[in-house]
Design an enzyme around this catalytic site. Structure first.
Site, PDB file in Angstrom:
ATOM      1  N   LYS A  14       0.881  -1.050   0.113  1.00  0.00           N
ATOM      2  CA  LYS A  14      -0.124  -0.389   0.152  1.00  0.00           C
ATOM      3  C   LYS A  14       0.636   1.255  -0.275  1.00  0.00           C
ATOM      4  CE  LYS A  14      -2.300  -0.843   4.228  1.00  0.00           C
ATOM      5  NZ  LYS A  14      -1.592  -2.039   4.571  1.00  0.00           N
ATOM      6  N   ARG A  89      -9.514   0.751   8.536  1.00  0.00           N
ATOM      7  CA  ARG A  89      -8.891  -0.285   9.301  1.00  0.00           C
ATOM      8  C   ARG A  89      -9.963  -1.453  10.063  1.00  0.00           C
ATOM      9  NH1 ARG A  89      -2.833   0.201   8.320  1.00  0.00           N
ATOM     10  NH2 ARG A  89      -1.754  -1.934   8.442  1.00  0.00           N
ATOM     11  N   ARG A 128      12.317  -6.328   5.108  1.00  0.00           N
ATOM     12  CA  ARG A 128      11.809  -4.657   5.128  1.00  0.00           C
ATOM     13  C   ARG A 128      12.874  -4.535   6.607  1.00  0.00           C
ATOM     14  NH1 ARG A 128       6.603  -1.439   5.163  1.00  0.00           N
ATOM     15  NH2 ARG A 128       5.681  -3.250   6.800  1.00  0.00           N
ATOM     16  N   ARG A 130      11.252  -4.081   9.893  1.00  0.00           N
ATOM     17  CA  ARG A 130      10.697  -2.737  10.886  1.00  0.00           C
ATOM     18  C   ARG A 130      10.616  -3.587  12.316  1.00  0.00           C
ATOM     19  NH1 ARG A 130       5.937   0.189   8.862  1.00  0.00           N
ATOM     20  NH2 ARG A 130       4.674  -1.226   9.922  1.00  0.00           N
ATOM     21  N   ARG A 141      -0.851  -9.866  12.294  1.00  0.00           N
ATOM     22  CA  ARG A 141      -1.473  -8.989  11.933  1.00  0.00           C
ATOM     23  C   ARG A 141      -2.018  -8.827  10.661  1.00  0.00           C
ATOM     24  NH1 ARG A 141       4.409  -5.872  10.590  1.00  0.00           N
ATOM     25  NH2 ARG A 141       3.464  -4.559   9.134  1.00  0.00           N
TER      26      ARG A 141
HETATM   27  P1  B4P Z   1       4.343  -1.043   1.893  1.00  0.00           P
HETATM   28  O1  B4P Z   1       4.462  -0.708   0.730  1.00  0.00           O
HETATM   29  O2  B4P Z   1       5.639  -0.846   2.926  1.00  0.00           O
HETATM   30  O3  B4P Z   1       2.935  -2.121   2.716  1.00  0.00           O
HETATM   31  P2  B4P Z   1       2.004  -1.115   3.409  1.00  0.00           P
HETATM   32  O4  B4P Z   1       1.237  -2.112   2.707  1.00  0.00           O
HETATM   33  O5  B4P Z   1       2.361   0.050   3.594  1.00  0.00           O
HETATM   34  O6  B4P Z   1       2.350  -1.838   5.120  1.00  0.00           O
HETATM   35  P3  B4P Z   1       2.306  -2.249   6.592  1.00  0.00           P
HETATM   36  O7  B4P Z   1       0.315  -2.017   6.315  1.00  0.00           O
HETATM   37  O8  B4P Z   1       2.838  -3.043   7.101  1.00  0.00           O
HETATM   38  O9  B4P Z   1       1.778  -0.638   7.344  1.00  0.00           O
HETATM   39  P4  B4P Z   1       0.912  -0.062   8.257  1.00  0.00           P
HETATM   40  O10 B4P Z   1       1.964   1.190   8.576  1.00  0.00           O
HETATM   41  O11 B4P Z   1      -0.368   0.798   7.539  1.00  0.00           O
HETATM   42  O12 B4P Z   1       5.562  -2.683   1.844  1.00  0.00           O
HETATM   43  C1  B4P Z   1       5.851  -3.710   2.906  1.00  0.00           C
HETATM   44  C2  B4P Z   1       7.103  -3.853   2.144  1.00  0.00           C
HETATM   45  O13 B4P Z   1       7.641  -4.639   0.301  1.00  0.00           O
HETATM   46  C3  B4P Z   1       8.272  -2.975   1.931  1.00  0.00           C
HETATM   47  O14 B4P Z   1      10.244  -3.308   1.901  1.00  0.00           O
HETATM   48  C4  B4P Z   1       8.543  -2.605  -0.186  1.00  0.00           C
HETATM   49  O15 B4P Z   1       9.049  -2.598  -0.024  1.00  0.00           O
HETATM   50  C5  B4P Z   1       7.736  -4.255  -0.671  1.00  0.00           C
HETATM   51  N1  B4P Z   1       7.478  -4.208  -1.689  1.00  0.00           N
HETATM   52  C6  B4P Z   1       6.335  -3.457  -1.709  1.00  0.00           C
HETATM   53  N2  B4P Z   1       5.996  -3.999  -2.915  1.00  0.00           N
HETATM   54  C7  B4P Z   1       6.692  -4.888  -3.832  1.00  0.00           C
HETATM   55  C8  B4P Z   1       6.963  -5.580  -5.204  1.00  0.00           C
HETATM   56  N3  B4P Z   1       6.297  -5.861  -5.577  1.00  0.00           N
HETATM   57  N4  B4P Z   1       7.824  -6.796  -4.811  1.00  0.00           N
HETATM   58  C9  B4P Z   1       8.991  -5.976  -3.411  1.00  0.00           C
HETATM   59  N5  B4P Z   1       8.898  -5.798  -2.609  1.00  0.00           N
HETATM   60  C10 B4P Z   1       7.878  -4.557  -2.471  1.00  0.00           C
HETATM   61  O16 B4P Z   1       0.793  -0.120   9.428  1.00  0.00           O
HETATM   62  C11 B4P Z   1       1.734  -0.416  10.595  1.00  0.00           C
HETATM   63  C12 B4P Z   1       0.768  -0.591  11.648  1.00  0.00           C
HETATM   64  O17 B4P Z   1      -0.292   0.228  12.248  1.00  0.00           O
HETATM   65  C13 B4P Z   1      -0.654  -1.610  12.276  1.00  0.00           C
HETATM   66  O18 B4P Z   1      -0.390  -3.013  12.132  1.00  0.00           O
HETATM   67  C14 B4P Z   1      -1.665  -1.057  13.147  1.00  0.00           C
HETATM   68  O19 B4P Z   1      -0.735  -1.870  14.441  1.00  0.00           O
HETATM   69  C15 B4P Z   1      -0.802   0.615  13.187  1.00  0.00           C
HETATM   70  N6  B4P Z   1      -2.196   1.262  12.322  1.00  0.00           N
HETATM   71  C16 B4P Z   1      -2.003   1.615  11.446  1.00  0.00           C
HETATM   72  N7  B4P Z   1      -3.119   2.416  10.666  1.00  0.00           N
HETATM   73  C17 B4P Z   1      -4.353   2.216  11.749  1.00  0.00           C
HETATM   74  C18 B4P Z   1      -5.869   1.787  12.059  1.00  0.00           C
HETATM   75  N8  B4P Z   1      -6.507   2.595  11.078  1.00  0.00           N
HETATM   76  N9  B4P Z   1      -6.411   1.556  13.017  1.00  0.00           N
HETATM   77  C19 B4P Z   1      -5.405   0.936  13.550  1.00  0.00           C
HETATM   78  N10 B4P Z   1      -3.930   0.830  13.701  1.00  0.00           N
HETATM   79  C20 B4P Z   1      -3.717   1.467  12.487  1.00  0.00           C
END
Ligand code: B4P
Length: 187
Positions: A14, A89, A128, A130, A141
């Site tokens: 995302k 979410r 990654r 983190r 998750r």
């Molecule tokens: P990202 O693009 O970073 O993944 P994401 O879906 O945005 O991340 P996530 O859901 O974990 O995080 P969030 O911060 O929202 O990609 C991940 C990795 O994959 C990266 O290293 C990237 O380079 C790689 N990648 C991507 N596309 C690729 C491809 N095509 N090929 C190869 N590699 C690829 O959430 C984190 C936490 O915050 C949650 O668990 C929750 O605790 C909290 N939170 C956030 N929003 C919330 C909400 N609305 N309500 C309650 N809690 C919330």
């Protein structure tokens, strides 16, 4: 205005795809995960509470995230539109978002339902590395996504255009599929 929501499992891409969209469509990128991490970094009360949930791979309580989003979405940089990355979410967040948008007289133009297999997701996140990217937390998750976030797609099913995108291939290849669909809507 052009307003988009991203819904997808953790690590599905995302954030990665949002960065491309932000650049091409000049709309604000609102990532609740990034906002929460910034609060943790700054040592705010919200950050302290959020950390205890995020470390376990649990969702931060709805009321906290909804207030944070409500304030953010009214900022000037959202005038041209916005992309919600990681919100809503839960069903509660989706219902509250409806109320917030109605008050502001905004609507959602499209939802991007982005998906990949658990195997791909786990591999990407371990790569990654983190703070919340360890195998146990990632598995929780994914479980939380299936039980609490996936039902949000049903909530929008008959209301908003849903674009389904498989997040396999390079980030650029995935984005090409998204852009094709968005351009059809935006034209
Ligand atoms: P990202 O693009 O970073 O993944 P994401 O879906 O945005 O991340 P996530 O859901 O974990 O995080 P969030 O911060 O929202 O990609 C991940 C990795 O994959 C990266 O290293 C990237 O380079 C790689 N990648 C991507 N596309 C690729 C491809 N095509 N090929 C190869 N590699 C690829 O959430 C984190 C936490 O915050 C949650 O668990 C929750 O605790 C909290 N939170 C956030 N929003 C919330 C909400 N609305 N309500 C309650 N809690 C919330």
């Amino acid at each position: 205005m052009f307003n988009i929501i991203f819904i997808g499992a953790p690590g599905v891409g995302k954030g990665t795809q949002s960065a491309f969209i932000e650049k091409d469509y000049s709309i604000a990128h609102i990532a609740t995960g990034d906002m929460l991490r910034k609060n943790i970094e700054d040592g705010t009360e919200l950050g302290k509470t959020a950390k205890s949930y995020m470390d376990k791979g649990e969702l931060v309580p709805d009321s906290l995230v909804i207030d944070m989003l409500n304030e953010r979405i009214q900022k000037d940089d959202c005038k041209n539109g916005f992309m919600l990355d990681g919100f809503p979410r839960t069903m509660e967040q989706a219902k509250e978002l409806d109320k917030i948008l109605a008050k502001l007289n905004h609507k959602i133009d499209a939802i991007i339902d982005i998906y990949a297999s658990d195997e791909i997701i786990i591999k990407r996140l371990l790569n990654r590395g983190r703070a919340d990217d360890n195998e146990e937390t990632i598995k929780n998750r994914i479980k939380v996504f299936e039980s609490q976030s996936k039902p949000v797609l049903d909530f929008y099913k008959d209301k908003v255009k849903i674009i389904k995108i498989e997040s396999v291939g390079t980030p650029e290849e995935v984005y090409a599929k998204i852009k094709k669909e968005l351009d059809l809507i935006k034209k």
